[in-house]
Design a protein around this motif. Structure first.
Motif, short mmCIF file in Angstrom:
data_model
loop_
_atom_site.label_atom_id
_atom_site.label_comp_id
_atom_site.label_asym_id
_atom_site.label_seq_id
_atom_site.Cartn_x
_atom_site.Cartn_y
_atom_site.Cartn_z
N ALA A 148 0.87 -1.17 0.00
CA ALA A 148 0.00 0.00 0.00
C ALA A 148 0.91 1.22 0.00
O ALA A 148 2.04 1.16 0.49
CB ALA A 148 -0.87 0.00 1.24
N THR A 149 0.44 2.30 -0.57
CA THR A 149 1.24 3.52 -0.57
C THR A 149 0.61 4.54 0.36
O THR A 149 -0.60 4.76 0.32
CB THR A 149 1.34 4.12 -1.99
OG1 THR A 149 1.77 3.10 -2.89
CG2 THR A 149 2.35 5.27 -2.03
N PHE A 150 1.43 5.13 1.21
CA PHE A 150 0.95 6.21 2.08
C PHE A 150 1.68 7.46 1.64
O PHE A 150 2.78 7.77 2.11
CB PHE A 150 1.26 5.87 3.54
CG PHE A 150 0.49 6.71 4.54
CD1 PHE A 150 -0.75 6.32 5.00
CD2 PHE A 150 1.02 7.91 4.99
CE1 PHE A 150 -1.45 7.10 5.92
CE2 PHE A 150 0.32 8.71 5.90
CZ PHE A 150 -0.91 8.29 6.37
N VAL A 198 3.55 -1.20 3.84
CA VAL A 198 3.18 0.16 3.46
C VAL A 198 4.41 0.95 3.04
O VAL A 198 5.36 1.08 3.81
CB VAL A 198 2.50 0.92 4.61
CG1 VAL A 198 2.06 2.30 4.13
CG2 VAL A 198 1.32 0.16 5.12
N ASP A 199 4.36 1.46 1.83
CA ASP A 199 5.41 2.35 1.37
C ASP A 199 5.03 3.77 1.79
O ASP A 199 4.27 4.45 1.12
CB ASP A 199 5.54 2.24 -0.16
CG ASP A 199 6.61 3.17 -0.70
OD1 ASP A 199 7.19 3.93 0.09
OD2 ASP A 199 6.84 3.13 -1.92
N ALA A 200 5.55 4.16 2.95
CA ALA A 200 5.26 5.51 3.47
C ALA A 200 6.50 6.38 3.34
O ALA A 200 6.72 7.30 4.14
CB ALA A 200 4.82 5.42 4.93
N ALA A 201 7.30 6.09 2.30
CA ALA A 201 8.56 6.82 2.11
C ALA A 201 8.33 8.33 2.19
O ALA A 201 9.09 9.05 2.83
CB ALA A 201 9.18 6.45 0.76
N VAL A 202 7.27 8.78 1.55
CA VAL A 202 7.00 10.21 1.53
C VAL A 202 6.03 10.64 2.64
O VAL A 202 6.21 11.66 3.28
CB VAL A 202 6.40 10.63 0.17
CG1 VAL A 202 5.92 12.06 0.21
CG2 VAL A 202 7.43 10.46 -0.93
N GLY A 203 5.01 9.83 2.88
CA GLY A 203 3.88 10.32 3.65
C GLY A 203 3.94 10.17 5.16
O GLY A 203 3.11 10.73 5.88
C1 LIG Z 1 11.20 8.06 -3.16
C2 LIG Z 1 10.27 6.95 -3.01
C3 LIG Z 1 10.71 5.64 -2.96
C4 LIG Z 1 12.14 5.28 -3.18
O1 LIG Z 1 12.88 5.71 -2.10
P1 LIG Z 1 14.44 6.00 -2.25
O2 LIG Z 1 14.81 6.39 -0.86
O3 LIG Z 1 14.56 7.11 -3.23
O4 LIG Z 1 15.06 4.72 -2.70
C5 LIG Z 1 9.79 4.66 -2.74
N1 LIG Z 1 8.49 4.95 -2.61
C6 LIG Z 1 8.02 6.20 -2.67
C7 LIG Z 1 6.55 6.44 -2.50
C8 LIG Z 1 8.90 7.25 -2.88
O5 LIG Z 1 8.44 8.49 -2.99
#
Ligand SMILES: *Cc1c(COP(=O)(O)O)cnc(C)c1O
Length: 533
Positions: free
Chosen positions: A241-243, A277-282
């Motif tokens: 899931a993306t957050f 959950v890919d919360a890299a940004v959120g």
């Molecule tokens: C930037 C990003 C990634 C990748 O992260 P990195 O730290 O650049 O490897 C993954 N998922 C999302 C939603 C991102 O914005």
């Protein structure tokens, strides 16, 4: 061996000489200040032509100034994005608490592979991970995790656990000829494709579920697809899931996804896919998760309070997920690399573990403490933990709330301003976050009506291509006409994430990352758009 030469070499490069170090640090700091002073510094042009042809290495031993000189043109020629006019993407100045943390780490240079190589720095990693886990999962019992070099790698950890859950022993035996898939949304980050490829399941086995207008995975389509996959005898290793999608800040319904994958996998007697959950940004929205809306101690405006209330509700979903990716080097305004992979239950890490006998030179390693027994990497930098703990405690929870809220406030200001212009259309109106995606069309066009026709499938292709070309052309025109001392630099994406009828939609983009970006800069964006068309 020339002993004296050798001795000089060791003294110069391995013994502390505080004054020589300080002198060079001061020079570098001054160079940064000078670059900042000029405001929008035009970067030095690049010289790729001879970068490969002339990879010179000095012959005789030099000194620390030679080290400085070797990198200085590249240092000077790199824009740190400190200027508050940079709004292109989730990049900008790292905070100075992070700098202190990172610097301290470099002075000791610990290696987080095992306790023995890092002593208290390993302890700091446990602390940093737990602090982040408490913030994200809220009432978690038993979190654990590690720092990685980026969101891509953190996502890889989540996917790998899922793969091991549905194909036990894949680490040793491989996946054989079993068909196994991962699932994400159409607006998810491309790193998920990277991960599927590197994991060996194949990029073609990553299934993208379309999103709704708010860039949130369509739950009905997820359920339909899962049902079909299980009926076809296909294994589902994980759902990401993306957050906070990268362009538009779309947020998936975490609890909704949890219920669907649990219910459908159980009905088909299949192991539950990992819910990562890919919360890299959120993830930084979680700083607002327990903001007291009634007392409103930070005196947020009514509009902002409304957004914060919605953010709070979204954050509750984290309690129901298995693992999460957090990029502190994005909205945490920390230095690279500081990405964390965190599991809600520590026991899930057993899917990654290897035997002490697989790591002979860590023969005294203890699986309870030494991450090398389950990490992908062997040597690991400790920058992440130092950056995170310095930043969290330097800035403090209240400070973080202010930083996050200010981003939301500026985002809303730009969205509202654009909504006053008929020839503009804010595409990600319903998302909560730090980014704005929008169209600018020539004056006289009704952008909202064009968008509605696109979404309802009534916009003929030729017309669509004309409008999309106008959006791009106007963006290029602004780039040419802009006053680099006054006008913000905006981003542009060819596909902001929502794809009605499979159509990729281009957009102008602004991300409110830099805490120094002001209301006046937003006003000026609106002015520059009005002047343009
Ligand atoms: C930037 C990003 C990634 C990748 O992260 P990195 O730290 O650049 O490897 C993954 N998922 C999302 C939603 C991102 O914005």
């Amino acid at each position: 061996m020339q002993r004296e030469e050798y001795q000089r070499l060791v003294e110069t490069f391995f013994q502390w000489d505080e004054s020589s170090l300080l002198e060079i640090f001061k020079e570098l700091l001054k160079a940064v200040a000078a670059a900042d002073l000029t405001g929008s510094m035009e970067m030095m042009s690049q010289n790729y032509e001879t970068a490969q042809a002339n990879p010179e290495i000095q012959v005789l031993p030099g000194n620390l100034k030679d080290a400085r000189d070797a990198i200085f043109p590249y240092f000077w020629g790199t824009d740190s994005w400190n200027s508050p006019l940079h709004l292109e993407n989730v990049r900008g100045p790292a905070n100075h608490a992070s700098l202190i943390g990172a610097f301290a780490c470099l002075l000791k240079n610990p290696n987080l592979c095992t306790d023995r190589y890092s002593q208290r720095s390993n302890e700091l990693e446990v602390k940093a991970i737990t602090a982040l886990a408490n913030l994200i999962f809220y009432h978690t019992q038993d979190p654990w995790g590690v720092f990685t070099i980026g969101g891509t790698l953190s996502n890889l950890y989540g996917a790998k656990i899922g793969l091991e859950k549905v194909i036990p022993g894949a680490m040793q035996a491989g996946v054989g000829n079993q068909r196994v898939v991962g699932i994400c949304s159409e607006a998810s980050h491309y790193s998920n494709r990277t991960v599927a490829g590197w994991l060996g399941i194949g990029t073609q086995q990553l299934i993208s579920i379309p999103t709704d207008e708010n860039l949130s995975m369509r739950l009905d389509l997820l359920a339909e697809r899962l049902e079909q996959l299980y009926q076809d005898g296909i294994k589902v290793a994980y759902v990401v899931a993306t957050f906070g999608t990268t362009d538009g800040f779309g947020i998936d319904d975490l609890l909704g996804i949890r219920q669907i994958i649990d219910e459908i996998s159980q009905r088909h007697s299949q192991p539950k896919p990992q819910l990562h959950v890919d919360a890299a940004v959120g993830w930084t929205l979680c700083f607002l998760a327990d903001y007291d809306l009634q007392a409103n101690p930070l005196e947020f405006s009514p509009e902002l309070l409304d957004i914060v209330a919605r953010a709070k509700r979204q954050c509750e979903g984290f309690r129901h997920v298995d693992s999460v990716t957090i990029d502190f080097h994005k909205m945490g305004r920390g230095h690279y690399p500081s990405s964390a992979f965190i599991v809600n239950r520590r026991s899930d890490l057993r899917y990654l573990s290897r035997e002490v006998s697989d790591t002979p030179y860590f023969s005294d390693a203890d699986a309870r403490r030494d991450p090398a027994l389950f990490t992908l990497e062997c040597s690991r930098p400790a920058l992440g933990p130092y950056i995170v703990m310095a930043s969290l405690n330097g800035i403090g929870l209240t400070g973080w709330r202010m930083l996050v809220a200010r981003s939301l406030e500026l985002t809303e200001k730009l969205k509202r301003g654009l909504e006053q212009l008929d020839y503009c259309k804010v595409l990600n109106r319903g998302t909560i976050g730090a980014s704005v995606d929008w169209w600018v069309l020539p004056k006289g066009r009704n952008a909202g009506a064009i968008y509605d026709r696109l979404v309802s499938g009534q916009l003929p292709e030729a017309e669509r291509q004309r409008y999309f070309a106008e959006v791009k052309r106007l963006q290029e025109k602004r780039e040419i006409m802009m006053d680099r001392k006054l006008d913000a630099r905006l981003g542009f994406t060819t596909n902001y994430g929502y794809k009605p009828h499979g159509i990729e939609i281009p957009a102008w983009k602004a991300v409110f990352f830099n805490p120094m970006t002001s209301d006046a800069i937003v006003d000026r964006i609106l002015y520059s758009i009005e002047e343009l068309t």
